[in-house]
Design an enzyme around this catalytic site. Structure first.
Site, PDB file in Angstrom:
ATOM      1  N   ASP A  19     -10.934  -0.097   0.023  1.00  0.00           N
ATOM      2  CA  ASP A  19     -10.588   0.832  -1.051  1.00  0.00           C
ATOM      3  C   ASP A  19     -11.464   0.576  -2.270  1.00  0.00           C
ATOM      4  O   ASP A  19     -11.973   1.495  -2.903  1.00  0.00           O
ATOM      5  CB  ASP A  19      -9.111   0.678  -1.447  1.00  0.00           C
ATOM      6  CG  ASP A  19      -8.186   1.341  -0.434  1.00  0.00           C
ATOM      7  OD1 ASP A  19      -8.675   2.122   0.407  1.00  0.00           O
ATOM      8  OD2 ASP A  19      -6.976   1.064  -0.473  1.00  0.00           O
ATOM      9  N   ASP A  76       0.830  -1.185   0.000  1.00  0.00           N
ATOM     10  CA  ASP A  76       0.000   0.000   0.000  1.00  0.00           C
ATOM     11  C   ASP A  76       0.874   1.247   0.000  1.00  0.00           C
ATOM     12  O   ASP A  76       1.569   1.533   0.961  1.00  0.00           O
ATOM     13  CB  ASP A  76      -0.887  -0.033   1.238  1.00  0.00           C
ATOM     14  CG  ASP A  76      -1.844   1.140   1.285  1.00  0.00           C
ATOM     15  OD1 ASP A  76      -1.439   2.227   0.845  1.00  0.00           O
ATOM     16  OD2 ASP A  76      -2.956   0.977   1.762  1.00  0.00           O
ATOM     17  N   THR A 107      -2.983   6.892  -5.165  1.00  0.00           N
ATOM     18  CA  THR A 107      -1.901   7.455  -4.343  1.00  0.00           C
ATOM     19  C   THR A 107      -0.565   7.436  -5.079  1.00  0.00           C
ATOM     20  O   THR A 107       0.183   8.399  -5.018  1.00  0.00           O
ATOM     21  CB  THR A 107      -1.723   6.697  -3.008  1.00  0.00           C
ATOM     22  OG1 THR A 107      -1.744   5.309  -3.258  1.00  0.00           O
ATOM     23  CG2 THR A 107      -2.821   7.035  -2.040  1.00  0.00           C
ATOM     24  N   THR A 108      -0.289   6.342  -5.771  1.00  0.00           N
ATOM     25  CA  THR A 108       1.002   6.279  -6.460  1.00  0.00           C
ATOM     26  C   THR A 108       1.070   7.343  -7.551  1.00  0.00           C
ATOM     27  O   THR A 108       2.083   8.022  -7.706  1.00  0.00           O
ATOM     28  CB  THR A 108       1.242   4.874  -7.033  1.00  0.00           C
ATOM     29  OG1 THR A 108       0.969   3.928  -6.014  1.00  0.00           O
ATOM     30  CG2 THR A 108       2.673   4.710  -7.486  1.00  0.00           C
TER      31      THR A 108
HETATM   32  P1  ADP Z   1      -2.073   2.840  -6.352  1.00  0.00           P
HETATM   33  O1  ADP Z   1      -3.221   1.957  -6.641  1.00  0.00           O
HETATM   34  O2  ADP Z   1      -0.817   2.138  -5.991  1.00  0.00           O
HETATM   35  O3  ADP Z   1      -2.419   3.961  -5.443  1.00  0.00           O
HETATM   36  P2  ADP Z   1      -2.615   4.326  -8.724  1.00  0.00           P
HETATM   37  O4  ADP Z   1      -4.025   3.952  -8.558  1.00  0.00           O
HETATM   38  O5  ADP Z   1      -2.233   5.747  -8.646  1.00  0.00           O
HETATM   39  O6  ADP Z   1      -1.687   3.507  -7.741  1.00  0.00           O
HETATM   40  O7  ADP Z   1      -2.091   3.830 -10.102  1.00  0.00           O
HETATM   41  C1  ADP Z   1      -2.371   2.577 -10.641  1.00  0.00           C
HETATM   42  C2  ADP Z   1      -2.227   2.708 -12.129  1.00  0.00           C
HETATM   43  O8  ADP Z   1      -2.252   1.430 -12.700  1.00  0.00           O
HETATM   44  C3  ADP Z   1      -3.331   3.517 -12.757  1.00  0.00           C
HETATM   45  O9  ADP Z   1      -2.777   4.392 -13.702  1.00  0.00           O
HETATM   46  C4  ADP Z   1      -4.173   2.461 -13.460  1.00  0.00           C
HETATM   47  O10 ADP Z   1      -4.832   2.950 -14.593  1.00  0.00           O
HETATM   48  C5  ADP Z   1      -3.115   1.470 -13.803  1.00  0.00           C
HETATM   49  N1  ADP Z   1      -3.634   0.130 -14.034  1.00  0.00           N
HETATM   50  C6  ADP Z   1      -4.299  -0.674 -13.213  1.00  0.00           C
HETATM   51  N2  ADP Z   1      -4.615  -1.843 -13.817  1.00  0.00           N
HETATM   52  C7  ADP Z   1      -4.096  -1.766 -15.068  1.00  0.00           C
HETATM   53  C8  ADP Z   1      -4.064  -2.635 -16.198  1.00  0.00           C
HETATM   54  N3  ADP Z   1      -4.629  -3.840 -16.157  1.00  0.00           N
HETATM   55  N4  ADP Z   1      -3.472  -2.200 -17.315  1.00  0.00           N
HETATM   56  C9  ADP Z   1      -2.906  -0.976 -17.356  1.00  0.00           C
HETATM   57  N5  ADP Z   1      -2.874  -0.129 -16.334  1.00  0.00           N
HETATM   58  C10 ADP Z   1      -3.472  -0.503 -15.202  1.00  0.00           C
END
Ligand code: ADP
Ligand code: MG
Length: 561
Positions: free
Chosen positions: A397, A65, A98-99
């Site tokens: 979440d 996380d 968040t990332t």
């Molecule tokens: P976190 O979940 O660590 O807080 P984010 O939500 O900011 O990070 O970023 C996750 C990123 O991964 C987003 O840009 C989302 O669109 C991308 N993502 C998630 N699943 C896929 C997938 N199957 N293919 C491409 N991108 C994905």
């Protein structure tokens, strides 16, 4: 959060930068500049992805996380503090992104450092970033696609995109499904009533054993005594059950009205015992009299009462929590009575099923209600309490993001598509901005590209090729072109089911801009940003890109392959 066996190999180059529990840590994600003693790194593990934090003091924590990583930064540098705050707020408000927020903030800071070094006043950078963020936020609304709150497949896409990379793929998929089922059970048009959701956890088993049931799952561990009776064996299932709710206690003291009984002679003791038996029998008779199968009591139940009820085939649960009690009233339609003397058949409620269930070492009573009084209970299962904690966090979440998607309606293509779109919007907008602020708008546009860049790297693709391809597609009107990580290729991510609600992306962009503008205004932060031993601007240095926060590639969204 666990401490692990960590070996730090270095932080430069494209090879592994360290080892966690024998696994290679691939690349640095966000490395704060000199003086900001923190590094967030990513590693590919069997559970998808772990993010690792290494403090200057050697303190290391691993979690999947992003917000948790940053929360645990043992640092007091302003840039670190602001990033932590950005991640925390992002998580609090929209449960995801968040990332993106942290990566974007880091990139904005880095670019701001470059601009300041080139002589752009920090105030102009801040003003330009602010204009860019506002413009990007507006652009998101135009770009958004509407979502039908009853479209379960679409909601599953949203949920799956949240959990991608947070746990192993099939387990994540399973969590996403349970979250959608849960949301669907309590959704009405464009609202999701979280008051109607009860989430329980039971360590042991696997995440695939997690269940969702209509009604309330009461955790018996919270009550002090067991429902089982020493004297009689109760059935586990009570189909079509009559339920009684007692908003008081089932004890002799209540009935006699005396708080304490003083017995002085054997004669008196016998009399009292006879009186007690009579009262216990009276309680049993009154509850049995309304045809009850189960009685839930807010306070305590004397053992002999429970035994008498068990002999009559009635399940008795004491010390039911106040909130569960209210839910039981809603689910069963029962009217709680203060004392059994007041109980009439009209006070009793009904449940399609009352059932004792055990999961691991936990005991529950499920009260499954009629659909009219909708309530839903989720029982999450998974190895250890710590694993379960993480799973529950991911599940929450997921629910939070689903609510955002249902209530706000608009979704965006993920996989960097939205960032490419915004980046292009801003570079088209920049020429209309006068003065040095224009450079900041361009810098914002560049910073956005960092997201698809990192996604490409994590998929093992050449980020330059991927970005060129994405721009070419957007040029051709394929405005939803992003990177599909599962397929490892550029695609229309919206139709590939990679979707995120607008408010999540908006918060990432605005949060990152707020963080960067705050820090750009702090002279100190910019001074620290300059690489090298001395803080002279313009001092060239081989390891620095010249920002407060330096992104050195790699991305914690890496998918296993
Ligand atoms: P976190 O979940 O660590 O807080 P984010 O939500 O900011 O990070 O970023 C996750 C990123 O991964 C987003 O840009 C989302 O669109 C991308 N993502 C998630 N699943 C896929 C997938 N199957 N293919 C491409 N991108 C994905
Ligand atoms: Mg996410």
């Amino acid at each position: 959060m666990v401490e692990r066996d960590i070996t730090r190999l270095g932080s430069e180059g494209r090879g592994p930068v360290g080892r966690i529990d024998g696994r290679d840590v691939r690349r640095t994600n966000v490395a704060a500049g000199r003086g900001v003693a923190a590094v967030v790194e990513s590693t590919l593990g069997p559970k998808g992805l772990d993010k690792m934090l290494v403090g200057a003091d050697g303190h290391v924590v691993v979690t999947n996380d992003g917000a948790k990583v940053l929360e645990n930064l043992p640092l007091d540098h302003p840039a670190a503090r602001v990033l932590v705050e950005t991640a925390r707020r992002q998580d609090d408000r929209v449960n995801d992104g968040t990332t993106t927020a942290v990566v974007l903030a880091g990139e904005l800071l880095s670019n701001a450092g470059d601009l300041v070094e080139r002589g752009v006043p920090p105030a102009a950078v801040a003003a330009g970033y602010h204009r860019a963020a506002t413009r990007a936020s507006d652009a998101l609304d135009e770009y958004a696609v509407d979502i039908d709150p009853d479209d379960a497949a679409r909601l599953e896409d949203v949920a799956r995109t949240v959990v991608t990379g947070k746990w192993d793929e099939s387990a994540a998929e399973c969590l996403a499904r349970r979250a959608v089922e849960t949301a669907a059970a309590v959704g009405e048009g464009r609202t999701l009533d979280f008051e109607r959701i009860t989430r329980q956890t039971a360590p042991g088993g696997s995440v695939f054993d997690s269940t969702v049931c209509g009604g309330l799952l009461v955790d018996l561990e919270l009550s002090s005594t067991d429902v089982a009776s020493r004297e009689a064996t109760l059935p586990a299932r009570f189909p079509d059950a009559t339920v009684v709710l007692v908003d008081g206690q089932l004890t002799v003291e209540t009935l006699s009205g005396a708080s304490e009984v003083v017995v002085e002679t054997p004669e008196e003791l016998r009399e009292f015992e006879a009186y007690e038996r009579e009262r216990y029998d009276d309680i049993r008779a009154r509850i049995e009299g309304v045809g009850a199968d189960a009685v839930f009591c807010q306070k305590s139940i004397d053992d002999p009462v429970r035994d008498a009820l068990a002999r009559a085939g009635i399940l008795a649960v004491e010390r039911t929590r106040a909130d569960e009690f209210r839910t039981l009233a809603r689910v069963t339609g029962a009217s709680p009575v203060a004392a059994v003397e007041e109980l009439t058949p009209a006070d009793a409620g009904r449940a399609e099923l009352v059932e004792r269930r055990s999961a691991g070492d936990r005991e529950f009573v499920a009260v499954e209600g009629e659909s009219a009084s909708r309530h839903v209970s989720v029982l999450l299962r998974g190895g250890t309490p710590r694993v379960l904690d993480e799973l529950a966090g991911i599940f929450d979440d997921c629910l939070g993001v689903l609510r955002t998607a249902v209530e706000e309606g608009g979704v965006l293509p993920g996989g960097g598509a939205a960032e490419v779109r915004l980046s292009r919007e801003l570079s088209a907008f920049a020429p209309s901005v006068r003065g040095t602020e224009q450079l900041a708008v361009e810098a914002f546009s560049d910073a956005l590209e960092r997201v698809p860049w990192l996604l490409a790297e994590s998929a093992g693709l050449d980020p330059i090729d991927v970005l060129a391809e994405l721009h070419a597609r957007h040029d051709d009107g394929e405005v939803f072109a992003g990177l599909d990580l599962a397929a490892g290729e550029p695609a229309n991510t919206l139709s590939r089911g990679v979707v995120e609600p607008v408010p999540v992306k908006r918060r990432s962009v605005l949060g990152a801009a707020e963080a960067a503008t705050t820090l750009v205004r702090v002279d100190d932060a910019v001074a620290v940003a300059s690489p090298g031993e001395d803080d002279e601007p313009g001092h060239d240095h081989d390891h620095g890109r010249g920002g407060v926060v330096e992104s050195t590639g790699g991305y914690p969204w890496t998918l296993g392959h």
